[in-house]
Design a protein around this motif. Sequence first.
Motif, PDB file in Angstrom:
ATOM      1  N   LYS A   1       5.188 -11.393   9.455  1.00 19.95           N
ATOM      2  CA  LYS A   1       5.518 -12.656  10.103  1.00 19.95           C
ATOM      3  C   LYS A   1       5.908 -13.734   9.096  1.00 19.95           C
ATOM      4  CE  LYS A   1       2.660 -15.787  11.370  1.00 19.95           C
ATOM      5  NZ  LYS A   1       1.545 -16.540  11.974  1.00 19.95           N
ATOM      6  N   ASP A   2       5.120 -13.919   8.048  1.00 18.04           N
ATOM      7  CA  ASP A   2       5.388 -15.001   7.100  1.00 18.04           C
ATOM      8  C   ASP A   2       6.740 -14.821   6.416  1.00 18.04           C
ATOM      9  OD1 ASP A   2       2.979 -16.117   7.771  1.00 18.04           O
ATOM     10  OD2 ASP A   2       1.901 -15.390   6.000  1.00 18.04           O
ATOM     11  N   ALA A   3       7.060 -13.573   6.100  1.00 17.66           N
ATOM     12  CA  ALA A   3       8.344 -13.307   5.441  1.00 17.66           C
ATOM     13  C   ALA A   3       9.510 -13.598   6.381  1.00 17.66           C
ATOM     14  CB  ALA A   3       8.389 -11.858   4.964  1.00 17.66           C
ATOM     15  N   ILE A   4       9.355 -13.218   7.642  1.00 16.35           N
ATOM     16  CA  ILE A   4      10.422 -13.470   8.615  1.00 16.35           C
ATOM     17  C   ILE A   4      10.557 -14.959   8.900  1.00 16.35           C
ATOM     18  CG2 ILE A   4      11.175 -13.050  10.996  1.00 16.35           C
ATOM     19  CD1 ILE A   4       9.851 -10.287  10.786  1.00 16.35           C
ATOM     20  N   VAL A   5       9.433 -15.661   9.011  1.00 14.89           N
ATOM     21  CA  VAL A   5       9.462 -17.114   9.208  1.00 14.89           C
ATOM     22  C   VAL A   5      10.196 -17.797   8.063  1.00 14.89           C
ATOM     23  CG1 VAL A   5       8.028 -19.190   9.184  1.00 14.89           C
ATOM     24  CG2 VAL A   5       7.412 -17.271  10.660  1.00 14.89           C
ATOM     25  N   GLU A   6       9.859 -17.398   6.827  1.00 14.79           N
ATOM     26  CA  GLU A   6      10.495 -18.012   5.660  1.00 14.79           C
ATOM     27  C   GLU A   6      11.989 -17.762   5.647  1.00 14.79           C
ATOM     28  OE1 GLU A   6      12.477 -18.078   1.940  1.00 14.79           O
ATOM     29  OE2 GLU A   6      11.838 -16.171   2.860  1.00 14.79           O
ATOM     30  N   ARG A   7      12.419 -16.542   5.988  1.00 13.71           N
ATOM     31  CA  ARG A   7      13.823 -16.199   5.911  1.00 13.71           C
ATOM     32  C   ARG A   7      14.636 -16.867   7.036  1.00 13.71           C
ATOM     33  NH1 ARG A   7      15.411 -11.991   2.624  1.00 13.71           N
ATOM     34  NH2 ARG A   7      13.279 -12.282   1.864  1.00 13.71           N
ATOM     35  N   ILE A   8      14.071 -16.917   8.255  1.00 10.88           N
ATOM     36  CA  ILE A   8      14.778 -17.601   9.337  1.00 10.88           C
ATOM     37  C   ILE A   8      14.896 -19.091   9.028  1.00 10.88           C
ATOM     38  CG2 ILE A   8      14.680 -18.272  11.778  1.00 10.88           C
ATOM     39  CD1 ILE A   8      13.434 -15.577  12.416  1.00 10.88           C
ATOM     40  N   SER A   9      13.827 -19.685   8.504  1.00 13.76           N
ATOM     41  CA  SER A   9      13.860 -21.109   8.155  1.00 13.76           C
ATOM     42  C   SER A   9      14.935 -21.385   7.116  1.00 13.76           C
ATOM     43  CB  SER A   9      12.487 -21.555   7.631  1.00 13.76           C
ATOM     44  OG  SER A   9      11.486 -21.373   8.618  1.00 13.76           O
ATOM     45  N   LYS A  10      15.030 -20.522   6.122  1.00 11.44           N
ATOM     46  CA  LYS A  10      16.049 -20.673   5.079  1.00 11.44           C
ATOM     47  C   LYS A  10      17.445 -20.547   5.680  1.00 11.44           C
ATOM     48  CE  LYS A  10      17.824 -20.689   0.884  1.00 11.44           C
ATOM     49  NZ  LYS A  10      18.017 -21.984   0.166  1.00 11.44           N
ATOM     50  N   ILE A  27      21.725 -14.791  12.962  1.00 17.52           N
ATOM     51  CA  ILE A  27      21.593 -13.522  13.684  1.00 17.52           C
ATOM     52  C   ILE A  27      20.546 -12.685  12.969  1.00 17.52           C
ATOM     53  CG2 ILE A  27      22.762 -11.426  14.464  1.00 17.52           C
ATOM     54  CD1 ILE A  27      25.407 -12.936  14.188  1.00 17.52           C
ATOM     55  N   THR A  28      19.603 -12.139  13.718  1.00 16.11           N
ATOM     56  CA  THR A  28      18.663 -11.174  13.158  1.00 16.11           C
ATOM     57  C   THR A  28      18.879  -9.831  13.849  1.00 16.11           C
ATOM     58  OG1 THR A  28      16.841 -11.508  14.755  1.00 16.11           O
ATOM     59  CG2 THR A  28      16.980 -13.044  12.895  1.00 16.11           C
ATOM     60  N   THR A  29      18.546  -8.758  13.132  1.00 21.23           N
ATOM     61  CA  THR A  29      18.554  -7.433  13.762  1.00 21.23           C
ATOM     62  C   THR A  29      17.209  -6.785  13.539  1.00 21.23           C
ATOM     63  OG1 THR A  29      19.453  -6.341  11.796  1.00 21.23           O
ATOM     64  CG2 THR A  29      21.025  -7.133  13.413  1.00 21.23           C
ATOM     65  N   GLY A  30      16.703  -6.144  14.587  1.00 19.97           N
ATOM     66  CA  GLY A  30      15.408  -5.486  14.516  1.00 19.97           C
ATOM     67  C   GLY A  30      14.269  -6.448  14.857  1.00 19.97           C
ATOM     68  N   GLY A  31      13.119  -5.870  15.251  1.00 13.53           N
ATOM     69  CA  GLY A  31      11.916  -6.666  15.457  1.00 13.53           C
ATOM     70  C   GLY A  31      11.908  -7.518  16.705  1.00 13.53           C
ATOM     71  N   VAL A  32      12.700  -7.153  17.748  1.00 15.04           N
ATOM     72  CA  VAL A  32      12.763  -8.009  18.941  1.00 15.04           C
ATOM     73  C   VAL A  32      12.187  -7.331  20.185  1.00 15.04           C
ATOM     74  CG1 VAL A  32      14.708  -9.395  18.164  1.00 15.04           C
ATOM     75  CG2 VAL A  32      15.154  -7.249  19.369  1.00 15.04           C
ATOM     76  N   SER A  33      11.664  -6.111  20.043  1.00 15.50           N
ATOM     77  CA  SER A  33      11.122  -5.409  21.205  1.00 15.50           C
ATOM     78  C   SER A  33       9.643  -5.764  21.366  1.00 15.50           C
ATOM     79  CB  SER A  33      11.335  -3.901  21.043  1.00 15.50           C
ATOM     80  OG  SER A  33      11.096  -3.237  22.271  1.00 15.50           O
ATOM     81  N   VAL A  34       8.846  -4.831  21.851  1.00 14.20           N
ATOM     82  CA  VAL A  34       7.444  -5.150  22.166  1.00 14.20           C
ATOM     83  C   VAL A  34       6.469  -4.310  21.354  1.00 14.20           C
ATOM     84  CG1 VAL A  34       7.931  -5.977  24.490  1.00 14.20           C
ATOM     85  CG2 VAL A  34       7.524  -3.542  24.133  1.00 14.20           C
ATOM     86  N   THR A  82       7.466 -13.798  17.689  1.00  9.16           N
ATOM     87  CA  THR A  82       6.325 -14.560  17.172  1.00  9.16           C
ATOM     88  C   THR A  82       6.756 -15.507  16.065  1.00  9.16           C
ATOM     89  OG1 THR A  82       4.864 -12.701  17.699  1.00  9.16           O
ATOM     90  CG2 THR A  82       4.017 -14.356  16.170  1.00  9.16           C
ATOM     91  N   ALA A  83       7.632 -15.037  15.193  1.00  7.78           N
ATOM     92  CA  ALA A  83       8.120 -15.873  14.090  1.00  7.78           C
ATOM     93  C   ALA A  83       8.877 -17.084  14.624  1.00  7.78           C
ATOM     94  CB  ALA A  83       9.001 -15.045  13.169  1.00  7.78           C
ATOM     95  N   HIS A 126       6.444 -19.610  15.784  1.00  7.58           N
ATOM     96  CA  HIS A 126       5.772 -20.246  14.644  1.00  7.58           C
ATOM     97  C   HIS A 126       6.651 -21.344  14.038  1.00  7.58           C
ATOM     98  CE1 HIS A 126       2.803 -20.330  11.379  1.00  7.58           C
ATOM     99  NE2 HIS A 126       3.841 -20.571  10.573  1.00  7.58           N
ATOM    100  N   ILE A 127       7.936 -21.122  13.997  1.00  5.88           N
ATOM    101  CA  ILE A 127       8.863 -22.115  13.465  1.00  5.88           C
ATOM    102  C   ILE A 127       8.922 -23.352  14.355  1.00  5.88           C
ATOM    103  CG2 ILE A 127      11.343 -22.549  13.057  1.00  5.88           C
ATOM    104  CD1 ILE A 127      11.545 -19.628  12.167  1.00  5.88           C
ATOM    105  N   GLY A 128       8.648 -23.150  15.629  1.00  7.59           N
ATOM    106  CA  GLY A 128       8.786 -24.237  16.594  1.00  7.59           C
ATOM    107  C   GLY A 128      10.088 -24.185  17.357  1.00  7.59           C
ATOM    108  N   ALA A 129      10.752 -23.041  17.292  1.00  8.29           N
ATOM    109  CA  ALA A 129      12.010 -22.891  18.025  1.00  8.29           C
ATOM    110  C   ALA A 129      11.731 -22.750  19.520  1.00  8.29           C
ATOM    111  CB  ALA A 129      12.767 -21.665  17.511  1.00  8.29           C
ATOM    112  N   GLU A 130      12.650 -23.247  20.320  1.00  9.41           N
ATOM    113  CA  GLU A 130      12.553 -23.108  21.772  1.00  9.41           C
ATOM    114  C   GLU A 130      13.239 -21.812  22.188  1.00  9.41           C
ATOM    115  OE1 GLU A 130      14.548 -25.034  25.809  1.00  9.41           O
ATOM    116  OE2 GLU A 130      14.811 -26.032  23.863  1.00  9.41           O
ATOM    117  N   THR A 131      12.480 -20.884  22.734  1.00  5.63           N
ATOM    118  CA  THR A 131      13.060 -19.622  23.184  1.00  5.63           C
ATOM    119  C   THR A 131      13.789 -19.844  24.502  1.00  5.63           C
ATOM    120  OG1 THR A 131      11.331 -18.323  22.097  1.00  5.63           O
ATOM    121  CG2 THR A 131      12.600 -17.234  23.815  1.00  5.63           C
ATOM    122  N   ILE A 132      15.052 -19.505  24.507  1.00  6.11           N
ATOM    123  CA  ILE A 132      15.896 -19.707  25.696  1.00  6.11           C
ATOM    124  C   ILE A 132      15.731 -18.538  26.657  1.00  6.11           C
ATOM    125  CG2 ILE A 132      18.269 -20.037  26.492  1.00  6.11           C
ATOM    126  CD1 ILE A 132      18.788 -21.032  23.521  1.00  6.11           C
TER     127      ILE A 132
END
Length: 407
Positions: free
Chosen positions: A231-240, A249-256, A264-265, A268-274
């Motif tokens: 999670k922390d690595a994905i949060v950091e990379r999306i924020s960057k 655009i991300t690929t992978g990690g979107v299922s259940v 989850t990431a 954590h960032i505070g993004a609004e999921t549409i």
Amino acid sequence: MKTGISLEEAQTLLLDLVEPAKECLVPLTRAVGRVLSQDIWSDINLPPFDKSPLDGYALQANDTIEVSSSHPVILDVIEEVRAGYTSLKQVTSGTAIKVLTGAPIPNGADVVIKFEDVNRKGNKLELFYPLKSGSNIICAGEDVGQGEIVAKKGTLLNPPLVGLLAAVGVDLVPLFSKLKIGIISTGDELIDPSDDLRSGKIYNSNFYSLSAYCSKLGAEAVSMGIVPDEKDAIVERISKALEDTDLVITTGGVSVGDYDIVPTALDHIGAETIFWKIDMKPGSPAIAAKYKNKLVIGLSGNPAAAFITFDLIVGPIIKRMMGFFQELPPRITATLADDFNKSSGQRRFLRGRLDNINGINYAKLTGKQSNGVLKSMVDCNILIDVPAGSGPLIVGQEVLAVVIDNY
């Protein structure tokens, strides 16, 4: 947050959230593949003067009215004019001026005859057949008239259009700014194609394909690298990526699954999921979120699922942001050229190839249709839209399809 929505609702939700990029002036030499932000009008006629399309002689058609092979007319050649120059003399009855290809038509002339259709001895010219006024003359404004619109806002500049703009004297072009699109690949299993393949690892093909898709649309793909399922690595990379690019655009990690951490990431960032999950196959686990007026689109890690979702959702977003006329891919009807033996409880998109034979559209499947199969995307230029609740498809059946044409 919406979940399990239709493709059409997903498209509408996202397109309503984006606007074309800012405008900029770009030298014509760097404009190809970009989109016009304003209409372009011509300040001149193209060509700017009447000119000769061939090597020949400019003269007056009236001098040839009674000419025949047995009664030729003889004219005096009084001057020669080549491209880039204008005649100093005027054509009058009984005279002709030699003109080379591209040369302006001399004053007084109203027709040009080819070199090979006359006899010339010294400055005397023999003609053997009558000529029609206006023949072999390219008129001023024949291509583009002064004040005519050359290209409309939202037009993609291809090489011929670049040449046309140059021909009417445009050197700086008003364009929409080029987009930067950050691409993040998530997954402990991913390695770069430059590395040696190790047990349990796979090469990261998604970045290269999605980058190519973006480039074909005229956007700049920015690699944000491969990120482990943490999670922390994905949060950091999306924020960057949100800081450095216009769309992520991300690929992978979107299922259940236990390691599908992108939703989850984003929280954590505070993004609004549409929305999360689209009612279609493949590509159903896609997620879209908004953070400070920027979008993050999470795609499946399976190649075909990622590419199909890109075609149907991400491509239209990029097109709107870049100012294209038409964002959504066109739809057509076609006759199925293969059987598809599976029932489709869920709306399904099949990879196919559109061929038009004797005016009839045929849709041929391009290979295996599972989510992880990449090869069947190579020759794919349509996605056959199979409604939910459909049984097996048979040859000759009419189907609806989305034209993607691999950009």
